[in-house]
Enzyme design. Sequence first.
Site, PDB file in Angstrom:
ATOM      1  CE1 TYR A 171      -4.030  -2.055   5.244  1.00 24.16           C
ATOM      2  CE2 TYR A 171      -3.293   0.148   4.629  1.00 24.16           C
ATOM      3  CZ  TYR A 171      -3.736  -1.114   4.272  1.00 24.16           C
ATOM      4  OH  TYR A 171      -3.888  -1.444   2.951  1.00 24.16           O
ATOM      5  CB  SER A 208      -0.886   0.008   1.258  1.00 23.13           C
ATOM      6  OG  SER A 208      -1.567   1.236   1.402  1.00 23.13           O
TER       7      SER A 208
END
Length: 247
Positions: free
Chosen positions: A158, A145
């Site tokens: 995350y 990501s």
Amino acid sequence: MTTTTPHDGGAVLITGASSGIGEATARHLASLGYPVVLGARRTDKLAAVVDGIRTAGGRADCAELDVTDLASVQAFAETALALHSRIDVLVNNAGVMPLSQLNALRIDEWNQMIDVNLRGTLHGLAVVLPLMEAQGHGHIVNVASVSGHRVDPTAAVYSATKFAVRALSEGLRQESTVVRVTVISPGLTVSELADRGGDEASQAAAQAATRQLGLPASAVAEAIGYAVAQPRSVDVNEIVIRPTLQG
């Protein structure tokens, strides 16, 4: 850059393939002639994706998969081997993103992100790496990501898991001259990632930003397809792909 023709029979395994980037990747690679094997927990959705691929003329199969369970990942790989005799590509895509500030102490969700995003990636690597080394080639694509390049409020855990995915990918790349390793780091992408768990306000903000700016999952799938299609002598190490308007 010259690309190769599709595989001559080796399976492409895709985790988290029941929706979003995983589903789009399965559809895209199948459209290029790759035999895909889809894994996820939601078998009804998997079956619908497989039916759509087959209707369009592609080769697809599926199996129930929980990436947090090593035995489940092993069974998934065994299913693919029974169907196709070898595994040429693994797309480690399964992930979760329940957002909240650290002082909310949503510890169960922290652990879930560690288990799915990081441990699940490691489980996939652990199962396919010996097979790929034995056959003399293979390709592991790890979906990270842009949160593996930057840290934003509510996304600390995350981001930590995605930084870790990038780190282990780079470690494997340096250790192996047999297995190609690619990290795909998408920005905001239309998917179900922001739909589960987390603090209500944080998740709502992520959903709103995705609706306004998000890439279609097909754009990420095409980036994965580009990396996979290169000759075995070419290793596309990392692709970062964002919506043009994302800061």
